[in-house]
Design an enzyme around this catalytic site. Structure first.
Site, PDB file in Angstrom:
ATOM      1  N   GLY A 152      -0.698  -4.057  -1.344  1.00 50.36           N
ATOM      2  CA  GLY A 152      -1.774  -4.324  -0.405  1.00 50.36           C
ATOM      3  C   GLY A 152      -1.852  -3.231   0.648  1.00 50.36           C
ATOM      4  O   GLY A 152      -1.255  -2.169   0.505  1.00 50.36           O
ATOM      5  N   LEU A 153      -2.572  -3.529   1.739  1.00 48.01           N
ATOM      6  CA  LEU A 153      -2.717  -2.515   2.784  1.00 48.01           C
ATOM      7  C   LEU A 153      -1.526  -2.558   3.726  1.00 48.01           C
ATOM      8  O   LEU A 153      -1.591  -3.071   4.827  1.00 48.01           O
ATOM      9  CB  LEU A 153      -4.031  -2.723   3.557  1.00 48.01           C
ATOM     10  CG  LEU A 153      -5.309  -2.518   2.740  1.00 48.01           C
ATOM     11  CD1 LEU A 153      -6.533  -2.594   3.631  1.00 48.01           C
ATOM     12  CD2 LEU A 153      -5.283  -1.179   2.012  1.00 48.01           C
ATOM     13  N   HIS A 154      -0.408  -2.040   3.243  1.00 54.67           N
ATOM     14  CA  HIS A 154       0.799  -1.994   4.062  1.00 54.67           C
ATOM     15  C   HIS A 154       0.782  -0.706   4.871  1.00 54.67           C
ATOM     16  O   HIS A 154      -0.183   0.058   4.820  1.00 54.67           O
ATOM     17  CB  HIS A 154       2.031  -2.079   3.163  1.00 54.67           C
ATOM     18  CG  HIS A 154       2.149  -0.932   2.229  1.00 54.67           C
ATOM     19  ND1 HIS A 154       3.089   0.036   2.375  1.00 54.67           N
ATOM     20  CD2 HIS A 154       1.387  -0.586   1.161  1.00 54.67           C
ATOM     21  CE1 HIS A 154       2.928   0.942   1.420  1.00 54.67           C
ATOM     22  NE2 HIS A 154       1.910   0.584   0.674  1.00 54.67           N
ATOM     23  N   ALA A 155       1.856  -0.446   5.598  1.00 57.39           N
ATOM     24  CA  ALA A 155       1.840   0.659   6.557  1.00 57.39           C
ATOM     25  C   ALA A 155       1.464   1.997   5.922  1.00 57.39           C
ATOM     26  O   ALA A 155       0.637   2.726   6.456  1.00 57.39           O
ATOM     27  CB  ALA A 155       3.197   0.763   7.252  1.00 57.39           C
ATOM     28  N   ALA A 200      -2.189   2.079   4.650  1.00 60.67           N
ATOM     29  CA  ALA A 200      -3.067   2.057   5.822  1.00 60.67           C
ATOM     30  C   ALA A 200      -3.112   3.446   6.471  1.00 60.67           C
ATOM     31  O   ALA A 200      -4.173   3.911   6.893  1.00 60.67           O
ATOM     32  CB  ALA A 200      -2.586   1.017   6.831  1.00 60.67           C
TER      33      ALA A 200
END
Lengths: 589, 103
Positions: free
Chosen positions: B27-30, B33
């Protein structure tokens, strides 16, 4: 002149690594932001204030880059976290908003930063996904670093410690511990953290006494305060009186003599007085801990927990990553066995990139082998790494949370497929490795005779078996006191597994903490357990306990124990029969 | 955070927003992102990510993290001005190739 003697203060914490040390405190000041003063900036000074903030961020960025550069190869995964921190430093929501706040409210940079961070913390604290929630602490780490530069506090880096000290910190991150020259550390004290924390593991591995979770330690202790750390009992004594010092100095000496005498001869096998050999092995989580197992005379690694390689990062480890870690351990222990337990992710160890939806009942949910069978592509990466490591020594594979026969069949199929893939790639591996299951779910106990035909060994995980068999959540204070591995129901279950194991020629191991207590050894011997695995420090004592007992006596003793109907009766009977024996022959203090 | 109208100067409307499903495992992890934010910062106008009723600044890692986008969530990428359409497409491509996580 009147010198007022400072009052002795005793704090209770968690004894995360046994032993006693006496020394001076060294506070690791991580620049937490308890006292931030607010003041108004004159309009003509606003530009200067903003530049002061920008300079502090710039310095923080340089500091982080330096730490990343100096991070040794084996800690590179932690360095990835630090690279994220570099990005966060300049993030609009932190950097931009703080500058905006200085400008709009005409306040000092410290106050503006604190205000911005407080709001961000709130947002992240409320998030349900543990991965995203944890990112809030990254923001706090980053802002603390800026804050430290703003306040101009002359921050002494932990790596510059030049005398033997007791480290005192709120908490130590992997990045902190990777910077410490550990030979300078006599002991660890932290406000937060527990047995399973990174600091706890490091302390036990290096056999440095540690009291963790001592709530107000950093608030109470000043630099250079004299401390006594009693890691055996989880006690911390600040400004010890003369008599306390003498007492602990003696205890420390006694402890060291005792450890030396126990460890001496620990390499020798644990054989009962009537010639029954019990393998006494160590449980480990980090590859580094293998040294402790060897030093304490472990006959092998009875449980190599493989979760750490998954939890300490944001992406799945590669086959090569895992293989390197496994191979390290396997080579050091060879020819002694290493039992690698496959991924056992559960409710309290949820990893965001592994966990799907929130579960109402994580302990009964998609964990361990259930998760792995649902994600065969993830599971096979680990299986391949294990099969490859097996080419370098004596490897066994242990499957957690088996509750059904079919799961065992599926795992064997995946193992075959993994071996074929490796052979096709021409990578050295070994398919003929022993496979066993964790016996921790009651349905597996009931069906154990069928499963026995498919596996080479059973390993009983006492904690989970008690939890599932007796329906007790140990985290729940209302029922935690009911948790008892000596409950007759448990003893009967293990007896059943043991009988089947003997009939079917399957080896029986126990890797729960139950195996670490000398007083339990007569019961475990009586139940014909072939292998005991525990934290490395307990190995010498357990070996010693085994050597003082007669296996046939303990089997006779089991007959009366199995007739008991109450846990309290089991306990009383055991104490009556063996407590004095253990005190006299095993605990020599 | 307001989103400006998707009407071009000549009156012709053009789609300034595209929807995409997050398919990478994490997913949109650090780190993912940070990759998005890196591209979004090159935009001349605002670049936004929208999930349900939440709109965040795509140039901010922190803001993106607050969306808590796991695998399977659907987001809309939106730009304020049409010159930033290449930026939008690059972010879209990045999401579609799963941030290069699964090579």
């Amino acid at each position: 002149m009147i010198v007022k003697e400072q009052q002795e203060i005793i704090l209770k914490g968690i004894g995360a690594s046994p032993g006693i040390c006496i020394g001076k405190a060294y506070l690791v000041d991580r620049g937490t932001v308890d006292v931030v003063k607010k003041y108004i900036i004159r309009k003509e000074d606003l530009e200067k204030e903003k530049n002061r903030f920008k300079a502090s961020v710039q310095r923080a960025k340089e500091e982080l880059h330096q730490i990343i550069e100096k991070t040794p190869e084996e800690y590179r995964e932690h360095a990835n976290i630090l690279e994220t921190h570099v990005v966060l430093l300049k993030d609009k929501m932190l950097y931009g908003k703080t500058i905006e706040t200085i400008e709009r409210e005409r306040v000092n940079a410290e106050w503006a930063l604190r205000k911005v961070v407080a709001r961000l913390k709130d947002i992240f604290r409320d998030m349900s996904d543990p991965y995203f929630r944890e990112r809030g602490s990254d923001i706090v780490h980053v802002s603390n670093r800026i804050m430290r530069n703003l306040s101009g506090a002359d921050h002494v880096s932990i790596k510059d410690i030049d005398k033997r000290v007791i480290l005192v910190a709120e908490d130590l991150s992997p990045a902190d511990t990777s910077q410490i020259q550990l030979e300078r550390v006599k002991g660890f004290v932290t406000d937060a953290g527990g047995m399973a924390s990174h600091t706890g593991i490091i302390a036990r591995t290096l056999q440095i006494p540690a009291v963790l979770g001592a709530d107000r330690a950093t608030k109470t202790i000043r630099n250079d305060d004299l401390l006594v750390v009693d890691g055996t009992n989880g006690l911390l004594i600040i400004h010890p009186s003369e008599s306390t010092l003498i007492e602990y100095e003696e205890r420390r000496a006694r402890h060291e003599i005792r450890i030396a005498s126990i460890t001496r001869g620990a390499d020798a096998p644990a054989v009962t007085t009537d010639g029954v050999r019990v393998e006494v092995m160590g449980n480990i989580e980090l590859p580094e801990e293998v040294v402790a197992v060897r030093d304490f005379g472990g006959d092998g690694i009875g449980l190599y927990r493989s979760e750490f390689q998954y939890l300490s990062r944001t992406t799945f480890p590669s086959e090569d990553d895992l293989f390197d870690k496994y191979k390290d351990v396997v080579e050091v222990m060879a020819p002694r066995p290493v039992v690698i337990r496959t991924l056992d992710i559960n409710g309290d160890k949820a990893v965001s990139y592994l966990s799907g939806a929130d579960e109402a009942n994580p302990a009964l949910g998609l964990r361990a082998i259930r998760y792995c069978l649902q994600k065969p592509e993830v599971f096979k990466v680990q299986l391949r790494a294990i099969l490859r490591a097996a080419a370098f020594g004596n490897v066994r594979i242990l499957i957690p949370m088996i509750s059904d026969f079919e799961e065992v069949v599926q795992v064997k199929r995946l193992l075959d497929e993994s071996a074929i893939e490796l052979e096709r790639r021409g990578v050295p591996c070994r398919r003929e490795i022993q496979m066993g299951i964790m016996v921790e779910v009651p349905s597996a106990v009931v069906m154990i005779d069928t499963i026995a035909k498919k596996v080479d060994f059973f390993s009983i995980g006492t904690n989970d078996l008690v939890q599932y068999a007796m329906a007790i959540d140990r985290q729940n204070r209302q029922v935690a006191h009911l948790f008892n591995p000596l409950h007759p129901a448990l003893i009967r279950m293990v007896k059943h597994v043991s009988d089947v194991a003997r009939d079917e020629g399957v080896r029986l191991a126990m890797c729960g903490e139950m195996a670490a207590y000398p007083l339990h050894i007569p019961v475990l011997l009586g139940l014909c357990i072939d292998e005991l695995s525990m934290n490395p420090q307990s190995i010498p004592l357990v070996k010693r306990a085994v050597r003082t007992l007669s296996a046939s006596d303990t089997r006779g003793f089991m007959d009366s124990l199995l007739k008991q109907v109450r846990a309290s009766d089991v306990n009383a009977l055991l104490r009556e029969a063996y407590e004095e024996h253990m005190t006299r022959h095993v605990h020599t203090e | 955070m307001a989103i400006s109208a998707s009407v071009m100067n000549d009156g012709r409307t053009e789609l300034l927003a595209k929807e995409v499903t997050i398919t990478n495992e994490l997913g949109l992890h650090a780190r993912s992102a940070a990759q998005i934010a890196g591209i979004a910062r090159e935009g001349k106008g605002g670049v936004w990510l929208i999930k349900e009723d939440m709109v965040v600044d795509a140039a901010s890692v922190i803001d993106i993290l607050t969306l808590a986008c796991g695998q399977g969530s659907s987001i809309t990428i939106r730009v304020d001005c049409h010159e930033d359409l290449p930026v939008l497409d690059r972010i879209l491509a990045l999401v579609e190739k799963k941030f290069g996580e699964e090579n």
